[in-house]
Design an enzyme around this catalytic site. Structure first.
Site, PDB file in Angstrom:
ATOM      1  N   TYR A 120       1.025  -1.185  -0.098  1.00 38.93           N
ATOM      2  CA  TYR A 120       0.689   0.176   0.048  1.00 38.93           C
ATOM      3  C   TYR A 120       0.783   0.957  -0.338  1.00 38.93           C
ATOM      4  O   TYR A 120       1.502   1.590   0.786  1.00 38.93           O
ATOM      5  CB  TYR A 120      -1.144   0.348   1.319  1.00 38.93           C
ATOM      6  N   HIS A 172      -7.371  -0.586  -1.941  1.00 37.42           N
ATOM      7  CA  HIS A 172      -6.815  -1.842  -2.333  1.00 37.42           C
ATOM      8  C   HIS A 172      -4.876  -2.144  -2.610  1.00 37.42           C
ATOM      9  O   HIS A 172      -4.411  -0.266  -2.622  1.00 37.42           O
ATOM     10  CB  HIS A 172      -7.385  -2.306  -3.208  1.00 37.42           C
ATOM     11  N   LYS A 175      -3.663  -5.551  -9.034  1.00 40.03           N
ATOM     12  CA  LYS A 175      -2.596  -4.748  -9.073  1.00 40.03           C
ATOM     13  C   LYS A 175      -1.354  -4.893 -10.437  1.00 40.03           C
ATOM     14  O   LYS A 175      -1.205  -6.470 -11.629  1.00 40.03           O
ATOM     15  CB  LYS A 175      -1.994  -6.187  -7.703  1.00 40.03           C
TER      16      LYS A 175
END
Lengths: 351, 351
Positions: A287, A298, A329
């Site tokens: 993060y 997220h 991601k």
């Protein structure tokens, strides 16, 4: 129209220069209207029946001979399949060697097989869209060779999957203010902090509460890498100190622990919050900014930690990248090198 | 209320039998109102402050002592975390041993740690919803031990991920009628069939066309496992025969080739169509029914072929299953055993 071999080159005349070179980006000019073709270019023109033969040899035999060999390792067939795929996608492309690269602005890297020009552009326009390296499904790709350029991996059904690699930036904003060292206890393969410093979990996102919040227990459970980094930072104190944590870590996961810790600490230094990537099959999920424990958002990246000198199986690149993209991601791999760390982002690309 | 240790058991009296056992499924009855608690049950009641201590020891010290050990391998902490997670999800659950299992209908398997009852049911109701085996993130899980039951994998942040394993059925409907053997050529790490038998690709879904259809080339490109199986079936003929194909396969991918071929052939025998699973990081993606090349549908399963005696890293189970579920497929692992093959399906489960 037929081509022939002359001085080790595949040569074709007639109106080849206009038809194949000028109009469609094949080959390099010789004298007059004659051009020299690379093996993959000749194969493609044979497939399309633009030329009928090379020294009397048609497409089938040309392909079989060119790839030859009984060791299964010949790259010509793989390069042809990638060239074919790129052409079918509407790109002009050239082998990444003289004389095709004359006047083209590219990296010059030896591992590059093809230069792919932007759609609608050709070899003469100077710009390169992708520098493509061809990889067979079962070749090992040293991680150290990644970082620039595009991989074209050919699977056993001759489908080509493209991956782009680059150097990621890390821009984190999470810091933790260390005041005094608070006690923590090593427990099996984790640590418990019964009275955690304020904000350790809520603001810096270390650890996980033990049990649900309404139990009224404030204890925080920490992974061994978190614990080691916090002890090193003077935020936690455990019996036996930093060495005891590292020893426990190595007992649990061998030498993986040291490199995972190195990556963890480097990410925290950059203000990034790394948490376990277990559910995604990675080492960490990261993060870049965590406002508070209630506003997590997220994670943006998955990080896989590799040993020094690691070589990827292409199938595992496909697996990791596919998983990362499926959960929106970016995949980053990291490994220790020369006392520091190398980082490479890998993404799937549809040219 | 305090508990104490007596004859090696954790015992609590008072109104423990009604409060803890009858109402909430903890412990096993002794005489009168007294019950005996398993270590995880006592830890949970301490956490919840339902009991104040065990022989004067509170939750913190109880947990630290119970998990003890400097080797990081103690299972008590892991079992506690799973017990805690199951309780938080609203299940009654018991250690899978005497006397908790008296009168309960379950498999009796030694690897099971907890019996979990259907929601709203308890130990006395007889039925079991899940037989849970606790696994730490870094334990190796032998594939041969999978096939029944539920895995509860505890990661380094004490989150628990559950996986169900079972034995898949294969019900395929694709067959290929072999008439005469057609020639094919081995080329690098694949094979080419210039004049493929009718229906080989269009109906039985072998191989891939070489180039796009409008090139007018009918050639089919086949993987080495496809080629080997077709040669064995008498549908293809290559120079050097079956042995040449297998030798090429082993040259390309070592001993993986033999087990991949064994799995490929077994799937084809069951009427299932296996294609490369490369893009999903698996060995094969499988289709139970393929009407025609234009009506393919989506593959239902991903198959990963393992060597005999393989042990899973839990993180790789998480990775493979997550990927499979993200693309709406079921993960199946297969490995050779005793001359045949074992198959296990693994799915993520949210109890």
């Amino acid at each position: 129209m037929d081509a022939h071999v002359e001085d080790g080159r595949i040569v074709v005349g007639g109106d080849a220069r206009q038809r194949f070179h000028d109009a469609r980006g094949y080959g390099t000019p010789l004298d007059g209207n004659r051009i020299a073709l690379a093996w993959v270019e000749a194969a493609h023109l044979l497939l399309r029946e633009d030329i009928a033969s090379v020294d009397g040899v048609g497409f089938e035999t040309f392909l079989e001979r060119g790839a030859g060999g009984v060791d299964g390792g010949d790259r010509a067939a793989l390069c042809f399949l990638v060239y074919l795929d790129l052409r079918e996608r509407g790109f002009y492309c050239s082998p990444a060697r003289e004389p095709w690269v004359d006047g083209v602005d590219w990296s010059g890297a030896e591992s590059v097989d093809f230069l792919v020009y932007p759609r609608g552009k050709g070899p003469g326009d100077g710009a390169v869209a992708y520098e493509v390296r061809v990889v067979g499904e079962r070749e090992s790709i040293p991680a150290a060779e990644l970082g620039t350029g595009t991989l074209a991996i050919v699977d056993e059904e001759s489908e080509v999957t493209y991956f782009e690699t680059g150097r990621p930036d890390w821009d984190g904003q999470t810091t933790f203010e260390v005041t005094t060292a608070v006690d923590a206890t090593l427990l099996s393969d984790r640590a418990l902090c019964w009275e955690p410093p304020e904000g350790l979990h809520e603001r810096a996102f270390y650890g996980q509460p033990l049990g649900s919040r309404d139990e009224g227990v404030d204890a925080i459970q920490l992974s061994l890498v978190e614990t080691a980094q916090l002890v090193a930072a003077g935020a936690l104190s455990v019996e036996g100190g930093y060495d005891a944590v590292v020893e426990r870590g190595r007992a649990v996961e061998g030498e993986r622990f040291d490199r995972r810790l190195q990556v963890y600490a480097a990410l925290r230094e950059r203000g990034v919050v790394p948490k376990t990537g277990f559910k995604f099959g990675a080492d960490f999920r990261t993060y870049a900014a965590v406002e508070s424990i209630d506003d997590l958002g997220h994670s943006e990246r998955l990080v896989r930690v590799l040993p020094e000198g690691f070589g990827f199986a292409p199938r595992d690149v496909a697996l990791d990248v596919r998983l990362a993209h499926g959960v929106r991601k970016q995949l980053v791999v990291a490994w220790p090198e020369d006392g520091g760390l190398e980082w490479v982002a890998i993404e799937r690309l549809t040219p």
